[in-house]
Design a protein around this motif. Sequence first.
Motif, PDB file in Angstrom:
ATOM      1  N   GLY A 148       1.531   0.014  -0.717  1.00 57.58           N
ATOM      2  CA  GLY A 148       1.774  -1.252  -1.412  1.00 57.58           C
ATOM      3  C   GLY A 148       0.487  -1.835  -1.959  1.00 57.58           C
ATOM      4  O   GLY A 148       0.440  -2.303  -3.111  1.00 57.58           O
ATOM      5  N   ASN A 149      -0.569  -1.804  -1.142  1.00 53.34           N
ATOM      6  CA  ASN A 149      -1.870  -2.307  -1.593  1.00 53.34           C
ATOM      7  C   ASN A 149      -2.405  -1.495  -2.766  1.00 53.34           C
ATOM      8  O   ASN A 149      -2.948  -2.053  -3.725  1.00 53.34           O
ATOM      9  CB  ASN A 149      -2.886  -2.287  -0.451  1.00 53.34           C
ATOM     10  N   ILE A 150      -2.280  -0.187  -2.670  1.00 51.27           N
ATOM     11  CA  ILE A 150      -2.764   0.691  -3.739  1.00 51.27           C
ATOM     12  C   ILE A 150      -1.990   0.427  -5.025  1.00 51.27           C
ATOM     13  O   ILE A 150      -2.573   0.332  -6.108  1.00 51.27           O
ATOM     14  CB  ILE A 150      -2.662   2.172  -3.313  1.00 51.27           C
ATOM     15  N   ARG A 151      -0.683   0.316  -4.903  1.00 48.95           N
ATOM     16  CA  ARG A 151       0.140   0.041  -6.098  1.00 48.95           C
ATOM     17  C   ARG A 151      -0.212  -1.315  -6.700  1.00 48.95           C
ATOM     18  O   ARG A 151      -0.347  -1.449  -7.912  1.00 48.95           O
ATOM     19  CB  ARG A 151       1.623   0.098  -5.747  1.00 48.95           C
ATOM     20  N   THR A 152      -0.375  -2.318  -5.853  1.00 49.98           N
ATOM     21  CA  THR A 152      -0.733  -3.655  -6.339  1.00 49.98           C
ATOM     22  C   THR A 152      -2.081  -3.609  -7.051  1.00 49.98           C
ATOM     23  O   THR A 152      -2.231  -4.178  -8.140  1.00 49.98           O
ATOM     24  CB  THR A 152      -0.780  -4.652  -5.166  1.00 49.98           C
ATOM     25  N   ASP A 153      -3.055  -2.913  -6.441  1.00 43.33           N
ATOM     26  CA  ASP A 153      -4.371  -2.795  -7.055  1.00 43.33           C
ATOM     27  C   ASP A 153      -4.285  -2.053  -8.392  1.00 43.33           C
ATOM     28  O   ASP A 153      -4.926  -2.460  -9.370  1.00 43.33           O
ATOM     29  CB  ASP A 153      -5.322  -2.057  -6.102  1.00 43.33           C
TER      30      ASP A 153
ATOM     31  N   GLN B  22      -3.319  -4.140 -15.678  1.00 40.78           N
ATOM     32  CA  GLN B  22      -3.181  -5.402 -16.404  1.00 40.78           C
ATOM     33  C   GLN B  22      -4.527  -5.853 -16.945  1.00 40.78           C
ATOM     34  O   GLN B  22      -4.612  -6.342 -18.078  1.00 40.78           O
ATOM     35  CB  GLN B  22      -2.592  -6.484 -15.488  1.00 40.78           C
ATOM     36  N   SER B  23      -5.591  -5.680 -16.171  1.00 39.78           N
ATOM     37  CA  SER B  23      -6.929  -6.052 -16.622  1.00 39.78           C
ATOM     38  C   SER B  23      -7.341  -5.248 -17.845  1.00 39.78           C
ATOM     39  O   SER B  23      -7.864  -5.790 -18.809  1.00 39.78           O
ATOM     40  CB  SER B  23      -7.952  -5.798 -15.518  1.00 39.78           C
TER      41      SER B  23
END
Length: 187
Positions: free
Chosen positions: A76-81, A87-88
Amino acid sequence: MIEWAVILLLFLAVLVLFYKYSRIQGRIEQKAREIFESWRLREREDLENWKEQELKRLSDEKAKILFETWRQEEEGNIRTDAIKRSQSVTRGKVTECLIPYFPDFPYNPKDARFLGTPVDLIVFDGLSDADEVQNVVFVEIKTGKAANLSRRERAVRECIKAGRVQYFIIHQSFDETANQLRDMGMN
């Protein structure tokens, strides 16, 4: 007297048989002890091997469970990052295209041409107003926290600063005869 001789002979035979029986019984007990010890050592080794294999299996199983738990938590953290980074990057690309239209852009947006790489924009300052170019400006746009130039961008910047900039014209004719004449040096 014969009777006593027979009794003595029988007694001696019993003694010899008892002696042989005792020796055989001792050998049998010794052999039984050896077999028992051998069996006991094999059983102990088998038990130790089983324990070792069982411990290895349990530690492997525990490691798999811990890894799977970590992977599920971190996925989840990897996907969010990854989404944030994507997006950036997208936001940066859009900003690079739109920056000439921002109110604080110091040049006329009509004079700016988007390249994207290795520099973001080339501005032909004054071209749209009077068809007279005052300056040619190379613009690199950086968004986000890490506003460092890449190795290629630094190389372009140094080349421009050193004045190693040229202008030349390439004439391309699609007329086959003109190409043949030029190749022969007649044009």
